[in-house]
Design a protein around this motif. Structure first.
Motif, PDB file in Angstrom:
ATOM      1  N   CYS A  65       0.834  -1.199   0.000  1.00 30.75           N
ATOM      2  CA  CYS A  65       0.000   0.000   0.000  1.00 30.75           C
ATOM      3  C   CYS A  65       0.875   1.257   0.000  1.00 30.75           C
ATOM      4  O   CYS A  65       0.635   2.189  -0.785  1.00 30.75           O
ATOM      5  N   LEU A 114      -9.176  -4.926   6.061  1.00 33.48           N
ATOM      6  CA  LEU A 114      -9.335  -4.538   7.463  1.00 33.48           C
ATOM      7  C   LEU A 114     -10.797  -4.687   7.905  1.00 33.48           C
ATOM      8  O   LEU A 114     -11.078  -5.252   8.966  1.00 33.48           O
ATOM      9  N   ILE A 115     -11.727  -4.232   7.082  1.00 29.05           N
ATOM     10  CA  ILE A 115     -13.156  -4.315   7.425  1.00 29.05           C
ATOM     11  C   ILE A 115     -13.610  -5.774   7.538  1.00 29.05           C
ATOM     12  O   ILE A 115     -14.247  -6.161   8.525  1.00 29.05           O
ATOM     13  N   PRO A 166      -4.711   0.509  -1.690  1.00 28.22           N
ATOM     14  CA  PRO A 166      -5.347   1.054  -0.473  1.00 28.22           C
ATOM     15  C   PRO A 166      -6.799   0.581  -0.302  1.00 28.22           C
ATOM     16  O   PRO A 166      -7.251   0.364   0.826  1.00 28.22           O
ATOM     17  N   GLY A 194      -8.076  -1.516   2.895  1.00 26.45           N
ATOM     18  CA  GLY A 194      -9.229  -1.087   3.682  1.00 26.45           C
ATOM     19  C   GLY A 194     -10.294  -2.172   3.752  1.00 26.45           C
ATOM     20  O   GLY A 194     -10.870  -2.429   4.823  1.00 26.45           O
ATOM     21  N   SER A 195     -10.543  -2.832   2.644  1.00 22.87           N
ATOM     22  CA  SER A 195     -11.523  -3.918   2.610  1.00 22.87           C
ATOM     23  C   SER A 195     -11.048  -5.097   3.447  1.00 22.87           C
ATOM     24  O   SER A 195     -11.841  -5.737   4.156  1.00 22.87           O
TER      25      SER A 195
END
Length: 149
Positions: free
Chosen positions: A22, A134-135, A127, A131-132
Motif C-alpha cells: 500500500c 481490514l473491514i 489502499p 481497507g476492505s
C-alpha cells in the motif's frame, strides 16, 4: 454470512504484505513483489488451508485484475497482490474482500471522473484492498469470536 476463523499467521502475513504494498503503491505507483513472493512461499511451507482452496483464492484475486491490466485500465502489480491475498487468506473472506474493494474503487473512481472529467484518471487500488481487508477481518474476528493461534 458465515466467515471462517482467521489464524494469527494469516492476519500478520497479509497485514504486513498489504502495508508494504500500500505504501509503495501510494508513494511510487508501483508494487514491491518481494513481500508477495515471501508470503506465498511461507504459506507453502506452513500451510493454513488446503492447497486447492489457496489456489482458488489466488485465481479469484488474480484473474479479474489481470484481465483489467491487459485491457490497459490497471496495473499488473495489483493482480499479484490480490493473488497473494487470495492464496494466504480463507477463500470466503478473500471473496468478500475483493468484492468490497472493487466496489469501493469503482464508486470512488466514478466520482473522481465525473468531477474532473478526466476519463483516463487512475488511482491506486491497493489502499482499497487494504481497507476492505481490514473491514472483513474485523467483521470475521467479531463474528467467530477471535483469532486462531
Amino acid at each position: 454470512m458465515s466467515l471462517p476463523q482467521i489464524s494469527i499467521y494469516e492476519l500478520l502475513t497479509t497485514g504486513i504484505i498489504l502495508i508494504i504494498c500500500c505504501i509503495s503503491d501510494i508513494k511510487r505507483n508501483e508494487i514491491m513483489y518481494t513481500p508477495c513472493f515471501i508470503g506465498v512461499l511461507l504459506s507453502l511451507i506452513f500451510p493454513q488451508r488446503n492447497l486447492m482452496e489457496s489456489i482458488g483464492g489466488a485465481l479469484l484475486g488474480f484473474l479479474p485484475l489481470f484481465i483489467t491490466a491487459l485491457l490497459g485500465n490497471g496495473g499488473g502489480g495489483d493482480a499479484i497482490v490480490a493473488a497473494t491475498l487470495g492464496f494466504i487468506y480463507p477463500l470466503t473472506n478473500a471473496a468478500y474482500i475483493f468484492l468490497l474493494a472493487s466496489s469501493a474503487y469503482v464508486l470512488i473512481l466514478s466520482v473522481i471522473v465525473l468531477v474532473t472529467n478526466d476519463k483516463k484518471k487512475q488511482i491506486p487500488y491497493i489502499p482499497f484492498l487494504m481497507g476492505s481487508w481490514l473491514i472483513i477481518t474485523i467483521f470475521s474476528i467479531s463474528q467467530t469470536g477471535g483469532i486462531l493461534f
